[in-house]
Motif scaffolding. Structure first.
Motif, PDB file in Angstrom:
ATOM      1  N   GLY A 105    -141.177 106.981  11.527  1.00 28.30           N
ATOM      2  CA  GLY A 105    -140.836 107.059  12.939  1.00 28.30           C
ATOM      3  C   GLY A 105    -141.162 108.383  13.606  1.00 28.30           C
ATOM      4  N   GLU A 106    -141.398 109.423  12.829  1.00 24.96           N
ATOM      5  CA  GLU A 106    -141.666 110.742  13.410  1.00 24.96           C
ATOM      6  C   GLU A 106    -143.059 110.790  14.033  1.00 24.96           C
ATOM      7  OE1 GLU A 106    -139.316 114.132  10.995  1.00 24.96           O
ATOM      8  OE2 GLU A 106    -140.810 113.062   9.804  1.00 24.96           O
ATOM      9  N   LYS A 107    -143.160 111.539  15.122  1.00 22.71           N
ATOM     10  CA  LYS A 107    -144.447 111.692  15.782  1.00 22.71           C
ATOM     11  C   LYS A 107    -145.155 112.974  15.344  1.00 22.71           C
ATOM     12  CE  LYS A 107    -143.333 108.978  19.861  1.00 22.71           C
ATOM     13  NZ  LYS A 107    -143.939 107.768  19.448  1.00 22.71           N
ATOM     14  N   GLU A 108    -144.383 113.954  14.877  1.00 22.60           N
ATOM     15  CA  GLU A 108    -144.949 115.215  14.409  1.00 22.60           C
ATOM     16  C   GLU A 108    -144.234 115.650  13.141  1.00 22.60           C
ATOM     17  OE1 GLU A 108    -145.006 118.260  17.362  1.00 22.60           O
ATOM     18  OE2 GLU A 108    -146.310 117.121  18.698  1.00 22.60           O
ATOM     19  N   LEU A 109    -144.923 116.466  12.354  1.00 20.96           N
ATOM     20  CA  LEU A 109    -144.324 116.995  11.141  1.00 20.96           C
ATOM     21  C   LEU A 109    -143.191 117.947  11.479  1.00 20.96           C
ATOM     22  CD1 LEU A 109    -147.084 116.048   9.847  1.00 20.96           C
ATOM     23  CD2 LEU A 109    -146.797 117.977   8.329  1.00 20.96           C
ATOM     24  N   SER A 110    -142.225 118.016  10.581  1.00 15.66           N
ATOM     25  CA  SER A 110    -141.175 119.026  10.726  1.00 15.66           C
ATOM     26  C   SER A 110    -141.811 120.397  10.518  1.00 15.66           C
ATOM     27  CB  SER A 110    -140.085 118.798   9.682  1.00 15.66           C
ATOM     28  OG  SER A 110    -140.589 119.077   8.380  1.00 15.66           O
ATOM     29  N   LEU A 111    -141.163 121.407  11.019  1.00 13.86           N
ATOM     30  CA  LEU A 111    -141.656 122.772  10.857  1.00 13.86           C
ATOM     31  C   LEU A 111    -141.755 123.138   9.372  1.00 13.86           C
ATOM     32  CD1 LEU A 111    -142.585 125.343  12.240  1.00 13.86           C
ATOM     33  CD2 LEU A 111    -140.196 126.064  12.377  1.00 13.86           C
ATOM     34  N   GLN A 112    -140.773 122.681   8.593  1.00 11.90           N
ATOM     35  CA  GLN A 112    -140.766 122.970   7.163  1.00 11.90           C
ATOM     36  C   GLN A 112    -142.008 122.392   6.471  1.00 11.90           C
ATOM     37  OE1 GLN A 112    -137.526 121.145   5.003  1.00 11.90           O
ATOM     38  NE2 GLN A 112    -137.606 122.699   3.402  1.00 11.90           N
ATOM     39  N   HIS A 113    -142.355 121.144   6.763  1.00 16.95           N
ATOM     40  CA  HIS A 113    -143.527 120.522   6.139  1.00 16.95           C
ATOM     41  C   HIS A 113    -144.826 121.106   6.694  1.00 16.95           C
ATOM     42  CE1 HIS A 113    -140.642 117.263   4.942  1.00 16.95           C
ATOM     43  NE2 HIS A 113    -141.194 117.629   3.804  1.00 16.95           N
ATOM     44  N   TYR A 114    -144.840 121.387   7.984  1.00 15.87           N
ATOM     45  CA  TYR A 114    -146.009 122.014   8.590  1.00 15.87           C
ATOM     46  C   TYR A 114    -146.281 123.367   7.919  1.00 15.87           C
ATOM     47  CZ  TYR A 114    -149.061 124.215  11.999  1.00 15.87           C
ATOM     48  OH  TYR A 114    -150.115 124.871  12.587  1.00 15.87           O
ATOM     49  N   ASN A 115    -145.229 124.188   7.762  1.00 17.41           N
ATOM     50  CA  ASN A 115    -145.385 125.501   7.136  1.00 17.41           C
ATOM     51  C   ASN A 115    -145.814 125.394   5.683  1.00 17.41           C
ATOM     52  OD1 ASN A 115    -144.780 126.889   9.466  1.00 17.41           O
ATOM     53  ND2 ASN A 115    -142.602 127.093   8.971  1.00 17.41           N
ATOM     54  N   TRP A 116    -145.344 124.368   4.968  1.00 20.33           N
ATOM     55  CA  TRP A 116    -145.747 124.180   3.576  1.00 20.33           C
ATOM     56  C   TRP A 116    -147.252 123.907   3.506  1.00 20.33           C
ATOM     57  CZ3 TRP A 116    -147.915 120.256   0.671  1.00 20.33           C
ATOM     58  CH2 TRP A 116    -147.872 120.434  -0.712  1.00 20.33           C
ATOM     59  N   VAL A 117    -147.739 123.051   4.396  1.00 24.34           N
ATOM     60  CA  VAL A 117    -149.181 122.752   4.420  1.00 24.34           C
ATOM     61  C   VAL A 117    -149.961 124.018   4.759  1.00 24.34           C
ATOM     62  CG1 VAL A 117    -151.012 121.454   5.598  1.00 24.34           C
ATOM     63  CG2 VAL A 117    -148.886 120.291   4.937  1.00 24.34           C
ATOM     64  N   GLN A 118    -149.477 124.793   5.718  1.00 20.98           N
ATOM     65  CA  GLN A 118    -150.166 126.035   6.093  1.00 20.98           C
ATOM     66  C   GLN A 118    -150.182 127.029   4.928  1.00 20.98           C
ATOM     67  OE1 GLN A 118    -151.984 125.860   8.820  1.00 20.98           O
ATOM     68  NE2 GLN A 118    -150.991 123.873   9.074  1.00 20.98           N
ATOM     69  N   SER A 119    -149.083 127.086   4.166  1.00 21.15           N
ATOM     70  CA  SER A 119    -149.028 127.960   2.981  1.00 21.15           C
ATOM     71  C   SER A 119    -150.072 127.541   1.952  1.00 21.15           C
ATOM     72  CB  SER A 119    -147.645 127.909   2.337  1.00 21.15           C
ATOM     73  OG  SER A 119    -146.674 128.427   3.198  1.00 21.15           O
ATOM     74  N   ALA A 120    -150.227 126.239   1.777  1.00 21.79           N
ATOM     75  CA  ALA A 120    -151.236 125.739   0.831  1.00 21.79           C
ATOM     76  C   ALA A 120    -152.635 126.127   1.291  1.00 21.79           C
ATOM     77  CB  ALA A 120    -151.111 124.223   0.686  1.00 21.79           C
ATOM     78  N   ILE A 128    -149.066 110.811   3.690  1.00 19.08           N
ATOM     79  CA  ILE A 128    -148.392 111.238   4.921  1.00 19.08           C
ATOM     80  C   ILE A 128    -147.010 110.605   5.039  1.00 19.08           C
ATOM     81  CG2 ILE A 128    -148.478 111.224   7.440  1.00 19.08           C
ATOM     82  CD1 ILE A 128    -151.566 111.201   7.166  1.00 19.08           C
ATOM     83  N   ASP A 129    -146.986 109.276   5.190  1.00 20.47           N
ATOM     84  CA  ASP A 129    -145.735 108.576   5.487  1.00 20.47           C
ATOM     85  C   ASP A 129    -144.742 108.656   4.342  1.00 20.47           C
ATOM     86  OD1 ASP A 129    -146.345 107.723   8.116  1.00 20.47           O
ATOM     87  OD2 ASP A 129    -147.636 106.160   7.294  1.00 20.47           O
TER      88      ASP A 129
END
Length: 179
Positions: free
Chosen positions: A56-71, A48-49
C-alpha cells in the motif's frame, strides 16, 4: 529398500538446495552490507513489495531509502526485481531510488531475471538476492546460483493466503535449521 532411502535423501538434498537461504533476517536493515562487500559480493537484486515497502505504500520509508543509499555508497550495484505487474508503481520506486530493474519478473521462474542478468553482465557468484518470500525470492536466487537472504515480510497480514504461506515458510525454515 536402500534405494528408497537414497531417493528420499536425494530429494531432501534438492529441496534444501532450493529452499534454504544463506541468511535470514527480520529486515533488510539488519543485513551487514560491509560484511558482504568484504566477502566479494558486488550486486544486490532486491525485491520491492513487503521487502522494501508494503503493497500500500507509495514511497519507501526513510529507513529503507537510507539503507539502499548506504549500499550504493559502499559500491554495490543494485537492481530491483519484482513480481508486481503495475508499471506505474514500479516506475515510481525505480525513480525514487534512481535504480533500474524488472517488474512482472515471474519469480521463482528464472527466465526474465537470467536474461536481465546477462544483459547487464551480472555475475551470479558475486550477487545477493534479497526478498521476503521463500517460494519466490529464495528459490529464484538459489536457482540462479546467487547468495540468498530471506527477510521477514514487512506486513505479515496482507492476505489470508500470504499468512498461510508465511507460516508454511517458517515451518520449512525450522525443518532445515534456519530459524
Amino acid at each position: 529398500m536402500s534405494w528408497m532411502k537414497t531417493l528420499a535423501t536425494d530429494y531432501s538434498s534438492i529441496l534444501e538446495t532450493l529452499l534454504v537461504p544463506g541468511e535470514y533476517h527480520d529486515s533488510v536493515t539488519d543485513i551487514s552490507l560491509d560484511y558482504h562487500y568484504e566477502k566479494g559480493y558486488r550486486t544486490l537484486l532486491l525485491d520491492i513489495d513487503n521487502t522494501l515497502m508494503t503493497y500500500g505504500e507509495k514511497e519507501l520509508s526513510l529507513q529503507h531509502y537510507n539503507w539502499v543509499q548506504s549500499a550504493k555508497l559502499l559500491g554495490f550495484d543494485i537492481y530491483l526485481v519484482s513480481n508486481n505487474s503495475k508499471r506505474h508503481r514500479m516506475k515510481r520506486v525505480f525513480d525514487q531510488l534512481k535504480l533500474t530493474g524488472i517488474y512482472f519478473a515471474c519469480k521463482p521462474f528464472t527466465f526474465s531475471t537470467r536474461e536481465f542478468m546477462q544483459d547487464n553482465h551480472i555475475d551470479p557468484s558475486s550477487t545477493i538476492v534479497i526478498g521476503d518470500q521463500l517460494f519466490k525470492d529464495v528459490i529464484l536466487g538459489n536457482w540462479l546460483h546467487c547468495y540468498t537472504i530471506l527477510v521477514k515480510p514487512i506486513n505479515l497480514a496482507d492476505t489470508f493466503i500470504q499468512t498461510i504461506q508465511f507460516e508454511l515458510e517458517k515451518s520449512i525454515l525450522r525443518r532445515f535449521g534456519v530459524i
